[in-house]
Design a protein around this motif. Structure first.
Motif, PDB file in Angstrom:
ATOM      1  N   LEU A   1       0.818  -1.216   0.000  1.00  0.00           N
ATOM      2  CA  LEU A   1       0.000   0.000   0.000  1.00  0.00           C
ATOM      3  C   LEU A   1       0.854   1.268   0.000  1.00  0.00           C
ATOM      4  O   LEU A   1       0.503   2.272  -0.641  1.00  0.00           O
ATOM      5  CB  LEU A   1      -0.924  -0.018   1.224  1.00  0.00           C
ATOM      6  CG  LEU A   1      -2.191   0.842   1.146  1.00  0.00           C
ATOM      7  CD1 LEU A   1      -3.011   0.509  -0.087  1.00  0.00           C
ATOM      8  CD2 LEU A   1      -3.036   0.660   2.391  1.00  0.00           C
ATOM      9  N   ARG A   2       1.978   1.225   0.684  1.00  0.00           N
ATOM     10  CA  ARG A   2       2.842   2.414   0.742  1.00  0.00           C
ATOM     11  C   ARG A   2       3.385   2.774  -0.646  1.00  0.00           C
ATOM     12  O   ARG A   2       3.421   3.949  -1.029  1.00  0.00           O
ATOM     13  CB  ARG A   2       3.988   2.138   1.705  1.00  0.00           C
ATOM     14  CG  ARG A   2       4.897   3.330   1.933  1.00  0.00           C
ATOM     15  CD  ARG A   2       5.895   3.058   3.034  1.00  0.00           C
ATOM     16  NE  ARG A   2       5.230   2.856   4.314  1.00  0.00           N
ATOM     17  CZ  ARG A   2       5.871   2.598   5.439  1.00  0.00           C
ATOM     18  NH1 ARG A   2       7.191   2.516   5.457  1.00  0.00           N
ATOM     19  NH2 ARG A   2       5.206   2.423   6.564  1.00  0.00           N
ATOM     20  N   ILE A   3       3.796   1.752  -1.405  1.00  0.00           N
ATOM     21  CA  ILE A   3       4.311   1.995  -2.757  1.00  0.00           C
ATOM     22  C   ILE A   3       3.193   2.450  -3.682  1.00  0.00           C
ATOM     23  O   ILE A   3       3.374   3.366  -4.500  1.00  0.00           O
ATOM     24  CB  ILE A   3       4.971   0.711  -3.313  1.00  0.00           C
ATOM     25  CG1 ILE A   3       6.181   0.323  -2.460  1.00  0.00           C
ATOM     26  CG2 ILE A   3       5.369   0.879  -4.774  1.00  0.00           C
ATOM     27  CD1 ILE A   3       7.281   1.363  -2.452  1.00  0.00           C
ATOM     28  N   ILE A   4       2.027   1.805  -3.568  1.00  0.00           N
ATOM     29  CA  ILE A   4       0.888   2.161  -4.426  1.00  0.00           C
ATOM     30  C   ILE A   4       0.523   3.629  -4.244  1.00  0.00           C
ATOM     31  O   ILE A   4       0.320   4.365  -5.222  1.00  0.00           O
ATOM     32  CB  ILE A   4      -0.321   1.253  -4.120  1.00  0.00           C
ATOM     33  CG1 ILE A   4      -0.039  -0.185  -4.568  1.00  0.00           C
ATOM     34  CG2 ILE A   4      -1.588   1.765  -4.804  1.00  0.00           C
ATOM     35  CD1 ILE A   4      -1.066  -1.194  -4.091  1.00  0.00           C
TER      36      ILE A   4
ATOM     37  N   ASN B   1       1.289   6.967  -6.775  1.00  0.00           N
ATOM     38  CA  ASN B   1      -0.001   7.407  -7.323  1.00  0.00           C
ATOM     39  C   ASN B   1      -0.585   6.429  -8.343  1.00  0.00           C
ATOM     40  O   ASN B   1      -1.053   6.816  -9.411  1.00  0.00           O
ATOM     41  CB  ASN B   1       0.130   8.789  -7.977  1.00  0.00           C
ATOM     42  CG  ASN B   1       0.255   9.895  -6.958  1.00  0.00           C
ATOM     43  OD1 ASN B   1      -0.362   9.829  -5.894  1.00  0.00           O
ATOM     44  ND2 ASN B   1       1.050  10.908  -7.261  1.00  0.00           N
ATOM     45  N   VAL B   2      -0.514   5.139  -8.021  1.00  0.00           N
ATOM     46  CA  VAL B   2      -1.028   4.132  -8.966  1.00  0.00           C
ATOM     47  C   VAL B   2      -2.283   3.451  -8.411  1.00  0.00           C
ATOM     48  O   VAL B   2      -2.593   2.330  -8.761  1.00  0.00           O
ATOM     49  CB  VAL B   2       0.063   3.079  -9.298  1.00  0.00           C
ATOM     50  CG1 VAL B   2       1.153   3.683 -10.147  1.00  0.00           C
ATOM     51  CG2 VAL B   2       0.638   2.474  -8.017  1.00  0.00           C
TER      52      VAL B   2
ATOM     53  N   PHE C   1      -4.346  -0.166  -9.848  1.00  0.00           N
ATOM     54  CA  PHE C   1      -4.704  -1.334  -9.035  1.00  0.00           C
ATOM     55  C   PHE C   1      -6.218  -1.471  -8.891  1.00  0.00           C
ATOM     56  O   PHE C   1      -6.753  -2.575  -8.867  1.00  0.00           O
ATOM     57  CB  PHE C   1      -4.028  -1.253  -7.661  1.00  0.00           C
ATOM     58  CG  PHE C   1      -2.633  -1.771  -7.654  1.00  0.00           C
ATOM     59  CD1 PHE C   1      -2.360  -3.068  -7.226  1.00  0.00           C
ATOM     60  CD2 PHE C   1      -1.584  -0.991  -8.096  1.00  0.00           C
ATOM     61  CE1 PHE C   1      -1.068  -3.573  -7.237  1.00  0.00           C
ATOM     62  CE2 PHE C   1      -0.283  -1.482  -8.113  1.00  0.00           C
ATOM     63  CZ  PHE C   1      -0.028  -2.769  -7.683  1.00  0.00           C
ATOM     64  N   ASN C   2      -6.913  -0.333  -8.817  1.00  0.00           N
ATOM     65  CA  ASN C   2      -8.371  -0.374  -8.731  1.00  0.00           C
ATOM     66  C   ASN C   2      -8.966  -0.980 -10.000  1.00  0.00           C
ATOM     67  O   ASN C   2      -9.878  -1.815  -9.945  1.00  0.00           O
ATOM     68  CB  ASN C   2      -8.910   1.044  -8.509  1.00  0.00           C
ATOM     69  CG  ASN C   2     -10.404   1.045  -8.242  1.00  0.00           C
ATOM     70  OD1 ASN C   2     -10.925   0.181  -7.539  1.00  0.00           O
ATOM     71  ND2 ASN C   2     -11.112   1.997  -8.811  1.00  0.00           N
TER      72      ASN C   2
END
Length: 621
Positions: free
Chosen positions: A248-251, A255-256, A260-261
């Motif tokens: 989650l921190r990298i996502i 700003n990606v 992923f959504n």
């Protein structure tokens, strides 16, 4: 069906519940049939069967005690026996006879429902026990399988098998256990009663049973394939969820979220479509079987009605028998529908069972030998003899040989991909070598039991792997019977007691450290993992880049803890930061899986080779 019988094997420990279930179902089926048959004397009383069809006058006759003349006449014998007993009980009074029959019907239905309750009571323990054992077996197998197996699998897919697929078995295949005895016996007893009432009409009905079976089997044919697609897609979106939570921190940092959504929604849309197709096909089975059953009843009404109307027929039926016969024929529909649903569910559950069996039947190449050595005491040396190893196609270690005397510290250095961490994976037997041998005191580690080998080893990895428990619970993984004093002593050696004793208003070692220890800093987590290894007190320590993820200040504290831990122990140190291994007894420099230099720090510096270049590069950094 093959998968179904494999699942049934898990019912063996619960055979006492299975026996109780079977006996209860036998009585359920028997009393279910008798409850319909008991309607016949009541109808005879209501319709005054003993009226002369010509004069319309009541024939006054006292039933005589019947004589059993053979199985072929058992229906007539049963009818006459019941009439005789009823007349004896009521003295020929029609009102009393009616009450007698009603009481008989109430008793048979009561006994039927008591039997049904007992059958369900025993099934609760049987079914839930089977599900628990399957889930436990899958989890145990998951622990036993080597790391190589999971490197090729998605975590979410494994989770889906342990949860979703097992649940599918619970609600699709295992309910069929209830049908194995109850429904076939209900049909059997009902057919026997129907044969006794009218053999000719029953044989005529048999023509339609294969037709019903054929149609229902055609509906269920594609369910297994459709169910397999649903379960695979569930594994995919669970994998996406697991990766999202882990990263989650990298996502967020990159700003990606949108990417992923979209990936998750694409998977759930496919799951939605596959589920719709599966459930639509599944829902078709019940109404189809009911419609075919009503068609069968309609044929019985037509053919049986003709038998009644045809007064010259040798198989003449009277009204009461025919009404009971219709009731019995309809009584077949419920178990027939249940069996058809059961067959459909076996098809659906077969896909889940296959996915579970894929884990259970997966081969474990690291399985202990039959006569593996279980008692090991490290006394002399560790030897790597001509080791060759590859994860896939390319060898990452080539003809690697090294001897580590007891009590010495050997450091392995080199660029990323040189094979350093592979040594740690091989000595701990997370993987087996392709060629060569790893020996402890002259004994090949493949001849040792895995547990006895790993009892000799303490492991500290780059990522401090901690669990969502208290500090105490995390540390006693190293030694189950460790006392609080042992834990505190290990924390002191690991330079961790100073921060632990002040956690959460003095909770100290009973403080919960959160998911993966995220309530703590990186240096604190690493010191706890060192303390865990210290509590285990193994003769051999394997440190796999234990300080590479730490900042300079944390590294100094952890390095002191590591040096404390390595005293009087044999240590294999895989190092990224070369400043941490200058005091090692021997430094081995690797390049593309081969040893290019070997010696102490000062000796290697004087050689002015690969090691010196690595030191200079890190000094510049």
């Amino acid at each position: 069906m093959n998968q179904f019988f494999k699942i049934l094997q898990y019912a063996k420990p619960y055979k006492r519940f299975a026996i109780g279930h079977i006996i209860s179902n036998v009585f359920f089926a028997l009393f279910g049939t008798l409850s319909f048959v008991a309607l016949m004397p009541m109808l005879d009383v209501i319709f005054e069967k003993n009226i002369d069809p010509c004069t319309k006058e009541v024939i006054q006759s006292t039933p005589q005690k019947p004589i059993y003349t053979g199985f072929m006449e058992i229906g007539k014998y049963g009818e006459e026996f019941l009439a005789y007993q009823m007349d004896a009980f009521t003295g020929g009074d029609k009102s009393k006879a009616l009450i007698f029959v009603i009481i008989l019907i109430v008793v048979t239905f009561l006994l039927k429902n008591i039997s049904g309750y007992l059958a369900n009571y025993f099934m609760v323990f049987l079914r839930n026990g089977v599900i628990r054992d399957i889930r436990n077996t899958v989890y145990k197998k998951t622990l036993e399988l080597p790391l190589a197996y999971f490197s090729e699998k998605r975590k979410g897919d494994i989770i889906a098998r342990v949860t979703g697929d097992v649940n599918d078995l619970q609600y699709s295949m295992l309910p069929v256990l209830e049908l194995i005895v109850r429904e076939p016996l209900t049909i059997l007893f009902t057919l026997i009663a129907m044969l006794i009432i009218s053999t000719k009409l029953t044989l005529f009905v048999f023509i339609f049973i294969p037709i019903m079976g054929f149609v229902i089997s055609k509906i269920g044919k594609s369910l297994k394939r459709k169910s397999d697609r649903v379960q695979k897609e569930q594994g995919l979106f669970l994998s996406t969820l697991e990766e999202t939570l882990s990263g989650l921190r990298i996502i967020k940092g990159f700003n990606v979220e949108k990417i992923f959504n979209e990936k998750f929604q694409f998977s759930t849309d496919r799951f939605y479509n596959f589920s719709n197709k599966l459930l639509i096909r599944q829902s078709l089975a019940s109404p189809t079987s009911e419609f075919l059953g009503i068609c069968m009843i309609s044929v019985i009404l037509w053919y049986g009605g003709n038998l009644i109307l045809n007064s010259d027929s040798d198989t003449l039926l009277d009204g009461s028998k025919f009404l009971v016969y219709i009731g019995l024929a309809y009584n077949i529909l419920t178990p027939a529908k249940a069996i058809s649903r059961g067959l459909v569910n076996i098809k659906k559950g077969g896909a889940a069972a296959e996915r579970i069996q894929e884990i259970l039947e997966a081969e474990n190449p690291l399985k202990d030998k039959e006569k593996a050595i279980t008692k090991v005491k490290f006394d002399s040396k560790i030897e790597f003899k001509n080791i060759w190893f590859k994860y896939k196609d390319e060898y990452v270690l080539k003809n690697f040989s090294l001897t580590i005397p007891k009590g010495k510290t050997v450091a392995l250095v080199g660029k990323s991909g040189s094979g350093k961490s592979t040594i740690a994976n091989l000595i701990t037997r997370f993987y087996d070598v392709n060629k060569g041998q790893i020996l402890i005191d002259g004994v090949n580690i493949t001849d040792l039991s895995t547990s006895s080998l790993r009892n000799q080893l303490g492991i500290v990895t780059q990522d401090a792997i901690l669990f969502n428990e208290s500090i105490k619970e995390n540390l006693i993984l190293g030694k189950e019977d460790a006392t609080d004093e042992d834990i505190i002593e290990a924390l002191k050696v690991a330079n961790a007691w100073e921060f632990v004793k002040n956690l959460e208003n003095g909770k100290g070692i009973n403080t919960n450290i959160g998911d993966a220890g995220n309530k703590l800093s990186g240096g604190q987590k690493q010191r706890l993992s060192i303390a865990r290894a210290i509590i285990k007190d193994p003769p051999i320590m394997v440190l796999d880049e234990a300080t590479s993820a730490l900042d300079t200040e944390s590294e100094r504290v952890v390095q002191v803890a590591l040096e404390n831990m390595m005293k009087n122990r044999t240590s294999i140190v895989i190092a990224h930061r070369l400043s941490t291994i200058q005091n090692a007894d021997e430094i081995v420099v690797l390049k593309k899986g081969e040893i290019v230099e070997q010696g102490k720090h000062n000796e290697l510096i004087e050689k002015n080779g690969t090691y010196k270049k690595l030191v200079e590069m890190q000094s510049l950094d």
